[in-house]
Design a protein around this motif. Structure first.
Motif, PDB file in Angstrom:
ATOM      1  N   LEU A   1      -6.625   4.377   0.229  1.00 50.79           N
ATOM      2  CA  LEU A   1      -5.477   4.753  -0.609  1.00 50.79           C
ATOM      3  C   LEU A   1      -5.953   5.744  -1.670  1.00 50.79           C
ATOM      4  CD1 LEU A   1      -3.870   1.245  -1.234  1.00 50.79           C
ATOM      5  CD2 LEU A   1      -3.323   2.885   0.544  1.00 50.79           C
ATOM      6  N   PRO A   2      -5.144   6.609  -2.143  1.00 50.54           N
ATOM      7  CA  PRO A   2      -3.725   6.753  -1.885  1.00 50.54           C
ATOM      8  C   PRO A   2      -3.402   7.583  -0.640  1.00 50.54           C
ATOM      9  CG  PRO A   2      -4.350   8.342  -3.529  1.00 50.54           C
ATOM     10  CD  PRO A   2      -5.591   7.550  -3.186  1.00 50.54           C
TER      11      PRO A   2
ATOM     12  N   TYR B   1      -1.352   0.862  -4.466  1.00 46.61           N
ATOM     13  CA  TYR B   1      -1.326   2.326  -4.521  1.00 46.61           C
ATOM     14  C   TYR B   1      -1.572   2.807  -5.952  1.00 46.61           C
ATOM     15  CZ  TYR B   1       0.412   7.076  -3.700  1.00 46.61           C
ATOM     16  OH  TYR B   1       0.542   8.447  -3.615  1.00 46.61           O
TER      17      TYR B   1
ATOM     18  N   LEU C   1      -3.313   6.661   2.410  1.00 49.72           N
ATOM     19  CA  LEU C   1      -2.498   5.843   3.313  1.00 49.72           C
ATOM     20  C   LEU C   1      -2.928   5.871   4.770  1.00 49.72           C
ATOM     21  CD1 LEU C   1       1.038   6.672   1.841  1.00 49.72           C
ATOM     22  CD2 LEU C   1      -0.344   4.647   1.408  1.00 49.72           C
TER      23      LEU C   1
ATOM     24  N   LYS D   1       3.570   4.112  -1.419  1.00 48.35           N
ATOM     25  CA  LYS D   1       3.662   4.820  -2.699  1.00 48.35           C
ATOM     26  C   LYS D   1       4.442   3.972  -3.696  1.00 48.35           C
ATOM     27  CE  LYS D   1       3.192   9.460  -0.947  1.00 48.35           C
ATOM     28  NZ  LYS D   1       3.749  10.794  -0.796  1.00 48.35           N
TER      29      LYS D   1
ATOM     30  N   ARG E   1       0.816  -1.202   0.000  1.00 47.44           N
ATOM     31  CA  ARG E   1       0.000   0.000   0.000  1.00 47.44           C
ATOM     32  C   ARG E   1       0.853   1.256   0.000  1.00 47.44           C
ATOM     33  NH1 ARG E   1      -0.589  -1.286   5.684  1.00 47.44           N
ATOM     34  NH2 ARG E   1      -0.038   0.537   6.903  1.00 47.44           N
TER      35      ARG E   1
END
Length: 79
Positions: A73-74, A51, A76, A46, A44
């Motif tokens: 996501l993105p 992602y 986080l 970057k 997950r």
């Protein structure tokens, strides 16, 4: 944090009987399932397949198969 994308989850697309492999890297390590389309992706962070899927598809809610945590996501963050 309240995830604004929870209403995009499509339970009819989820099938946990499939082999839990990332559809990009074909690994079974650190796999997340997209709760919008049901596909499996690794990681997950970057640049990870999950992602990148969130950016390219607009799908934002993922379930960790390892911890059962739900992540947005993105951005986080854990829901």
């Amino acid at each position: 944090i309240i995830c604004p994308y929870l209403d995009t989850i499509d339970r009819s697309s989820l099938d946990f009987d499939f082999e839990k492999l990332c559809c990009v890297s074909l690994t079974n390590l650190n796999v997340y399932v997209c709760l919008v389309c049901g596909k499996y992706f690794q990681g997950r962070a970057k640049g990870s397949p999950a992602y990148n899927h969130s950016l390219s598809s607009g799908h934002h809610v993922f379930l960790s198969l390892e911890t059962a945590g739900v992540f947005c996501l993105p951005d986080l963050y854990e829901v």
